[in-house]
Design a protein around this motif. Sequence first.
Motif, PDB file in Angstrom:
ATOM      1  N   VAL A 176       0.848  -1.199   0.000  1.00  0.00           N
ATOM      2  CA  VAL A 176       0.000   0.000   0.000  1.00  0.00           C
ATOM      3  C   VAL A 176       0.881   1.244   0.000  1.00  0.00           C
ATOM      4  O   VAL A 176       0.653   2.183  -0.773  1.00  0.00           O
ATOM      5  CB  VAL A 176      -0.965   0.004   1.212  1.00  0.00           C
ATOM      6  CG1 VAL A 176      -1.677   1.344   1.319  1.00  0.00           C
ATOM      7  CG2 VAL A 176      -1.973  -1.118   1.096  1.00  0.00           C
ATOM      8  N   LEU A 178       2.430   1.605  -3.348  1.00  0.00           N
ATOM      9  CA  LEU A 178       1.489   2.094  -4.357  1.00  0.00           C
ATOM     10  C   LEU A 178       1.344   3.605  -4.257  1.00  0.00           C
ATOM     11  O   LEU A 178       1.375   4.310  -5.268  1.00  0.00           O
ATOM     12  CB  LEU A 178       0.121   1.412  -4.187  1.00  0.00           C
ATOM     13  CG  LEU A 178      -0.943   1.880  -5.184  1.00  0.00           C
ATOM     14  CD1 LEU A 178      -0.546   1.524  -6.611  1.00  0.00           C
ATOM     15  CD2 LEU A 178      -2.301   1.300  -4.863  1.00  0.00           C
ATOM     16  N   VAL A 179       1.195   4.102  -3.035  1.00  0.00           N
ATOM     17  CA  VAL A 179       1.045   5.542  -2.854  1.00  0.00           C
ATOM     18  C   VAL A 179       2.280   6.269  -3.387  1.00  0.00           C
ATOM     19  O   VAL A 179       2.184   7.333  -3.979  1.00  0.00           O
ATOM     20  CB  VAL A 179       0.782   5.894  -1.370  1.00  0.00           C
ATOM     21  CG1 VAL A 179       0.848   7.399  -1.142  1.00  0.00           C
ATOM     22  CG2 VAL A 179      -0.576   5.360  -0.924  1.00  0.00           C
ATOM     23  N   SER A 222       4.223   5.151  -5.763  1.00  0.00           N
ATOM     24  CA  SER A 222       4.621   4.716  -7.106  1.00  0.00           C
ATOM     25  C   SER A 222       4.580   5.866  -8.096  1.00  0.00           C
ATOM     26  O   SER A 222       3.661   6.657  -8.111  1.00  0.00           O
ATOM     27  CB  SER A 222       3.744   3.558  -7.590  1.00  0.00           C
ATOM     28  OG  SER A 222       2.458   4.030  -7.925  1.00  0.00           O
ATOM     29  N   SER A 242       5.947   5.400 -11.461  1.00  0.00           N
ATOM     30  CA  SER A 242       6.119   4.938 -12.832  1.00  0.00           C
ATOM     31  C   SER A 242       5.230   3.729 -13.046  1.00  0.00           C
ATOM     32  O   SER A 242       4.764   3.097 -12.105  1.00  0.00           O
ATOM     33  CB  SER A 242       7.578   4.547 -13.081  1.00  0.00           C
ATOM     34  OG  SER A 242       7.888   3.384 -12.359  1.00  0.00           O
ATOM     35  N   LYS A 243       5.020   3.428 -14.307  1.00  0.00           N
ATOM     36  CA  LYS A 243       4.174   2.313 -14.682  1.00  0.00           C
ATOM     37  C   LYS A 243       4.695   1.012 -14.072  1.00  0.00           C
ATOM     38  O   LYS A 243       3.935   0.219 -13.512  1.00  0.00           O
ATOM     39  CB  LYS A 243       4.161   2.194 -16.206  1.00  0.00           C
ATOM     40  CG  LYS A 243       3.129   1.256 -16.782  1.00  0.00           C
ATOM     41  CD  LYS A 243       3.300   1.201 -18.303  1.00  0.00           C
ATOM     42  CE  LYS A 243       2.363   0.190 -18.937  1.00  0.00           C
ATOM     43  NZ  LYS A 243       0.979   0.660 -18.997  1.00  0.00           N
ATOM     44  N   HIS A 271       4.333   0.909 -10.265  1.00  0.00           N
ATOM     45  CA  HIS A 271       2.909   0.776  -9.991  1.00  0.00           C
ATOM     46  C   HIS A 271       2.445  -0.663 -10.177  1.00  0.00           C
ATOM     47  O   HIS A 271       1.701  -1.201  -9.369  1.00  0.00           O
ATOM     48  CB  HIS A 271       2.150   1.714 -10.927  1.00  0.00           C
ATOM     49  CG  HIS A 271       0.668   1.477 -10.963  1.00  0.00           C
ATOM     50  ND1 HIS A 271       0.061   0.809 -11.998  1.00  0.00           N
ATOM     51  CD2 HIS A 271      -0.302   1.785 -10.078  1.00  0.00           C
ATOM     52  CE1 HIS A 271      -1.238   0.734 -11.758  1.00  0.00           C
ATOM     53  NE2 HIS A 271      -1.491   1.321 -10.607  1.00  0.00           N
ATOM     54  N   ILE A 299       0.799  -2.927  -7.244  1.00  0.00           N
ATOM     55  CA  ILE A 299      -0.607  -3.337  -7.318  1.00  0.00           C
ATOM     56  C   ILE A 299      -0.715  -4.864  -7.371  1.00  0.00           C
ATOM     57  O   ILE A 299      -1.628  -5.446  -6.786  1.00  0.00           O
ATOM     58  CB  ILE A 299      -1.334  -2.612  -8.473  1.00  0.00           C
ATOM     59  CG1 ILE A 299      -2.814  -2.478  -8.120  1.00  0.00           C
ATOM     60  CG2 ILE A 299      -1.173  -3.307  -9.831  1.00  0.00           C
ATOM     61  CD1 ILE A 299      -3.375  -1.140  -8.453  1.00  0.00           C
ATOM     62  N   ILE A 301      -0.366  -5.857  -3.750  1.00  0.00           N
ATOM     63  CA  ILE A 301      -1.591  -5.608  -2.995  1.00  0.00           C
ATOM     64  C   ILE A 301      -2.615  -6.687  -3.303  1.00  0.00           C
ATOM     65  O   ILE A 301      -3.337  -7.168  -2.430  1.00  0.00           O
ATOM     66  CB  ILE A 301      -2.175  -4.215  -3.346  1.00  0.00           C
ATOM     67  CG1 ILE A 301      -1.323  -3.120  -2.729  1.00  0.00           C
ATOM     68  CG2 ILE A 301      -3.623  -4.095  -2.867  1.00  0.00           C
ATOM     69  CD1 ILE A 301      -1.832  -1.726  -2.990  1.00  0.00           C
ATOM     70  N   ALA A 360      -2.255  10.266   1.306  1.00  0.00           N
ATOM     71  CA  ALA A 360      -2.441   8.823   1.193  1.00  0.00           C
ATOM     72  C   ALA A 360      -3.584   8.540   0.219  1.00  0.00           C
ATOM     73  O   ALA A 360      -3.534   7.606  -0.569  1.00  0.00           O
ATOM     74  CB  ALA A 360      -2.757   8.229   2.561  1.00  0.00           C
ATOM     75  N   LEU A 405      -5.054  -3.474 -14.165  1.00  0.00           N
ATOM     76  CA  LEU A 405      -5.611  -2.885 -12.949  1.00  0.00           C
ATOM     77  C   LEU A 405      -4.855  -1.592 -12.626  1.00  0.00           C
ATOM     78  O   LEU A 405      -3.642  -1.598 -12.456  1.00  0.00           O
ATOM     79  CB  LEU A 405      -5.459  -3.881 -11.793  1.00  0.00           C
ATOM     80  CG  LEU A 405      -5.897  -3.382 -10.418  1.00  0.00           C
ATOM     81  CD1 LEU A 405      -7.386  -3.040 -10.396  1.00  0.00           C
ATOM     82  CD2 LEU A 405      -5.573  -4.423  -9.353  1.00  0.00           C
ATOM     83  N   HIS A 454      -5.906   5.851  -4.379  1.00  0.00           N
ATOM     84  CA  HIS A 454      -4.662   6.050  -3.648  1.00  0.00           C
ATOM     85  C   HIS A 454      -3.994   7.340  -4.142  1.00  0.00           C
ATOM     86  O   HIS A 454      -4.156   7.728  -5.294  1.00  0.00           O
ATOM     87  CB  HIS A 454      -3.726   4.862  -3.827  1.00  0.00           C
ATOM     88  CG  HIS A 454      -4.168   3.656  -3.050  1.00  0.00           C
ATOM     89  ND1 HIS A 454      -4.942   2.659  -3.578  1.00  0.00           N
ATOM     90  CD2 HIS A 454      -3.980   3.330  -1.752  1.00  0.00           C
ATOM     91  CE1 HIS A 454      -5.196   1.762  -2.650  1.00  0.00           C
ATOM     92  NE2 HIS A 454      -4.622   2.137  -1.525  1.00  0.00           N
ATOM     93  N   GLY A 455      -3.237   7.983  -3.255  1.00  0.00           N
ATOM     94  CA  GLY A 455      -2.706   9.320  -3.567  1.00  0.00           C
ATOM     95  C   GLY A 455      -1.473   9.335  -4.446  1.00  0.00           C
ATOM     96  O   GLY A 455      -0.796  10.350  -4.522  1.00  0.00           O
ATOM     97  N   SER A 456      -1.183   8.256  -5.138  1.00  0.00           N
ATOM     98  CA  SER A 456      -0.006   8.208  -6.008  1.00  0.00           C
ATOM     99  C   SER A 456      -0.180   9.117  -7.215  1.00  0.00           C
ATOM    100  O   SER A 456      -1.220   9.110  -7.874  1.00  0.00           O
ATOM    101  CB  SER A 456       0.218   6.765  -6.471  1.00  0.00           C
ATOM    102  OG  SER A 456       0.664   6.705  -7.806  1.00  0.00           O
ATOM    103  N   TYR A 465       1.156   8.792 -10.009  1.00  0.00           N
ATOM    104  CA  TYR A 465       0.969   7.942 -11.177  1.00  0.00           C
ATOM    105  C   TYR A 465      -0.485   7.477 -11.298  1.00  0.00           C
ATOM    106  O   TYR A 465      -1.087   7.552 -12.368  1.00  0.00           O
ATOM    107  CB  TYR A 465       1.917   6.729 -11.092  1.00  0.00           C
ATOM    108  CG  TYR A 465       1.753   5.798 -12.257  1.00  0.00           C
ATOM    109  CD1 TYR A 465       2.353   6.075 -13.478  1.00  0.00           C
ATOM    110  CD2 TYR A 465       0.969   4.652 -12.153  1.00  0.00           C
ATOM    111  CE1 TYR A 465       2.186   5.243 -14.558  1.00  0.00           C
ATOM    112  CE2 TYR A 465       0.797   3.808 -13.233  1.00  0.00           C
ATOM    113  CZ  TYR A 465       1.402   4.102 -14.436  1.00  0.00           C
ATOM    114  OH  TYR A 465       1.228   3.278 -15.509  1.00  0.00           O
ATOM    115  N   ARG A 497      -3.135   8.470 -14.273  1.00  0.00           N
ATOM    116  CA  ARG A 497      -3.716   7.432 -15.123  1.00  0.00           C
ATOM    117  C   ARG A 497      -5.247   7.515 -15.124  1.00  0.00           C
ATOM    118  O   ARG A 497      -5.885   7.395 -16.175  1.00  0.00           O
ATOM    119  CB  ARG A 497      -3.283   6.034 -14.650  1.00  0.00           C
ATOM    120  CG  ARG A 497      -1.871   5.643 -15.031  1.00  0.00           C
ATOM    121  CD  ARG A 497      -1.670   5.448 -16.530  1.00  0.00           C
ATOM    122  NE  ARG A 497      -2.478   4.385 -17.110  1.00  0.00           N
ATOM    123  CZ  ARG A 497      -2.149   3.099 -17.117  1.00  0.00           C
ATOM    124  NH1 ARG A 497      -1.022   2.706 -16.575  1.00  0.00           N
ATOM    125  NH2 ARG A 497      -2.943   2.209 -17.680  1.00  0.00           N
TER     126      ARG A 497
END
Lengths: 481, 481
Positions: A149, A152-153, A155, A157-158, A161, A165, A168, B32, B79, B105-107, B109, B113
Amino acid sequence: MPSKFSKFAIYRKDMNRNGDTICALATSYGGALATIRVSGPECYSIIEKLFFPADSSVKLDEQGGFRIIHGDIREDSELIDEVLVNLYKAPHSYTGEDSVEISCHGSFYVITRILELLVKNGAASALPGEFTRRAFMNGKMDLSQAEAVADLVASDSKAAHRIAINQIRGGFSAEIAKLRSELLKFTSLIELELDFGEEDVEFADRKELRKLVLQSRELAESLASSFKLGNVIKNGFPIAIVGKPNSGKSTLLNALLNEEKAIVSAIPGTTRDAIEDTININGLIYRFIDTAGLRETSDEIEVLGIRKTKEKMMQASVILLVDEAGEKAEEINRRADIIRRMITDPDVRLIILVNKIDGCDKSVVDELSKKIYLDIDDSLLFISGEKHIGLDKLRRRLARIFEKRGVTNEGVIITNIRHYEALKHVSESLNRVITGLDEKRPDDLITTDIRQAIHYLGEITGEITTDEILENIFRNFCIGK
Amino acid sequence: MPSKFSKFAIYRKDMNRNGDTICALATSYGGALATIRVSGPECYSIIEKLFFPADSSVKLDEQGGFRIIHGDIREDSELIDEVLVNLYKAPHSYTGEDSVEISCHGSFYVITRILELLVKNGAASALPGEFTRRAFMNGKMDLSQAEAVADLVASDSKAAHRIAINQIRGGFSAEIAKLRSELLKFTSLIELELDFGEEDVEFADRKELRKLVLQSRELAESLASSFKLGNVIKNGFPIAIVGKPNSGKSTLLNALLNEEKAIVSAIPGTTRDAIEDTININGLIYRFIDTAGLRETSDEIEVLGIRKTKEKMMQASVILLVDEAGEKAEEINRRADIIRRMITDPDVRLIILVNKIDGCDKSVVDELSKKIYLDIDDSLLFISGEKHIGLDKLRRRLARIFEKRGVTNEGVIITNIRHYEALKHVSESLNRVITGLDEKRPDDLITTDIRQAIHYLGEITGEITTDEILENIFRNFCIGK
């Protein structure tokens, strides 16, 4: 192994600070809207003291979860804000507890007042990662998922990410669980034999066991070895730019950075400064290593003997040697050789960039093409940083180098050093199991080693954990997550 | 006057850019969690292309409003994030249209997207303030309420917050509506008389009308005159610190700023740098004017003849004259007199601060107390900026000065220069009405002036508006509001 319940008990003792219901801002300051999270058993009784539904007949605790209620936040008769409140009922929430999310206006003053009001009415300010920690404690996710988690927050770049994910969603957990359950099955069988003592029964087929342990070790090692890749995906592929003074290193770097910034700010609704010296090319992050003098005019190649510069450069996966079209081929070959002699890691690639081609004849380029010597896997590109010539080719070259390393594979890649270390321990324990089987050591020694491997696997997913491990993991989270 | 419908038509023509459904990040990057807002008639058909409920039997358009749905954002099979989606159905939403809020989520990226995906599927990137503009267009709020939304998001102090939230709740709109409807009633009666032509009927009692117009003018003027106060509440009460070199001006300012920062960071969950040179004392913002040399060592008092410094200092509502306990009373009196001679606004207050009292005898303080001359409304305080002595007294003194000016009154205070200017026009038109009545001018001239007053009142609430006015108002909003 402690049961879920005993973990929970330890947790309660440790985390029961001002009360069991916690609150924090989950978004950041500075937007039009902000979200404040509240979670815990007293969640509804606290929220009822400060939130007044627009429809006064609405009773919050009689509502189902996944409902939105419109109303006012008030302190005494003073209106603080008109808000929307999202209701969640245990266990159907992120934390698994009764939870509420308050969507208020993004004013610093309003946010602060609401948080103060929550604390006044009995909520505690959440620690970093405390919501996710509760989700883990309440069995909503395992530890590696909780860690993802935060990834992910963060992340950017593709590729980063995709790894976060997948983690997760339990891709990594599933691999670990498979390993663990196979080993558990065999160890129980051996332990059963031990229980029978002298009777000389063999429930667990030793040949089968050896095959399984070999497979498991292979899996653990391949996961562990994905760490190097995972790490560069997360932190960026390290690239060094070297070259003699005035060969145009800074101009090249700035040209790459500016083109990326232009792309980023063309995305609707987003404006952000690209992190200095990091470039996102087709979903991968490239990180330019600041070797001494990268932005200065000193000639790094001539001073590469200086250990520190050399060490820094050797962290790179790709070295860009920038030279000029006006330079002699022999001189460029000499410099390239200095670098080649320093490279010890066979995965490091050298790209020779002949810069400033805008100011010279085609014949010069042809001449250099012929005379510049390339080792296997080296590349040669003709560019102009100033006029933005050849940069696309350079980007494609970089992308191809890293694609070959499996960054676009769909397999599980680990990015977490904690997981890496645990997997290393797993693989060492399994090595001892294999030696034990080969040397026909006593079963109880073998099961001890299998148990150890299982223990380390459990550490990854959090089946086995300590407060210290949890503190270390969650203190790196942001507050509100 | 254009009807609600015709306004809407103008709006559609103007704003129909890539389609009628708009999207934007409503929170800011870096938390977050983040919230993405989508609003417009195609909202649900767009969201269905990228959002897949965890319970696949859920059909979004069959759900009621104020529901939260859990699921995935996907692009093809990839995803992007696991999110919660808040559903709102027209007209029961902020904008009055079908709307959706995606909590992801606060990313950076992830946010990027999702926004890209929304745009790909037919949503347009929202312009600044476009959600609130739609709320206004759809009759969810009037224009002064819409403006207050931006003020609320920007509100930084208790007083500014109170004004903004009163305005959102329609306190100001109600005053304007009352004024407007009274004037409308009378003007229709006069116009009815005009229709009867030569018949010499009098539906509108001229005495009644004169009384009403006087009352209305008084209300308009009192609202307009609240602007000065509203403006300082919004931007901070201006305070100048002056004094000879080394009297401790910077030390005093830093002491005040640091004490405030300590208070702010003690609030749970908040960390923020206080804006330099602004201090929040008991819910009011004080803004320290950077007079030339405020932070330098030159003696401003001696150079006050320089026009610019003088002008800047004269923007202050309070002047703090900092002197030292070691100074002679005559010298302090002389300096205070220089300042008094410059003050032309009777509302400006002078506070003489005798600094550095930590290093001197009580007799010195007593002596100075006796000998320092104070004009009516001047104050004298003995302090030590370095040792934080007397700062509380200074804060109380400042608070009392501004409380006397009605900042804590519950009445309507305006903070918007647009409203101020409209009210000034209203009051001028009503002046002409009174003159007209006194001079028994023809009824059609009088009604023209009343109509003009009504027009300006309508501009405030947006009954009458132009694209230009709307552009000016909403371009100052942030995106996502």
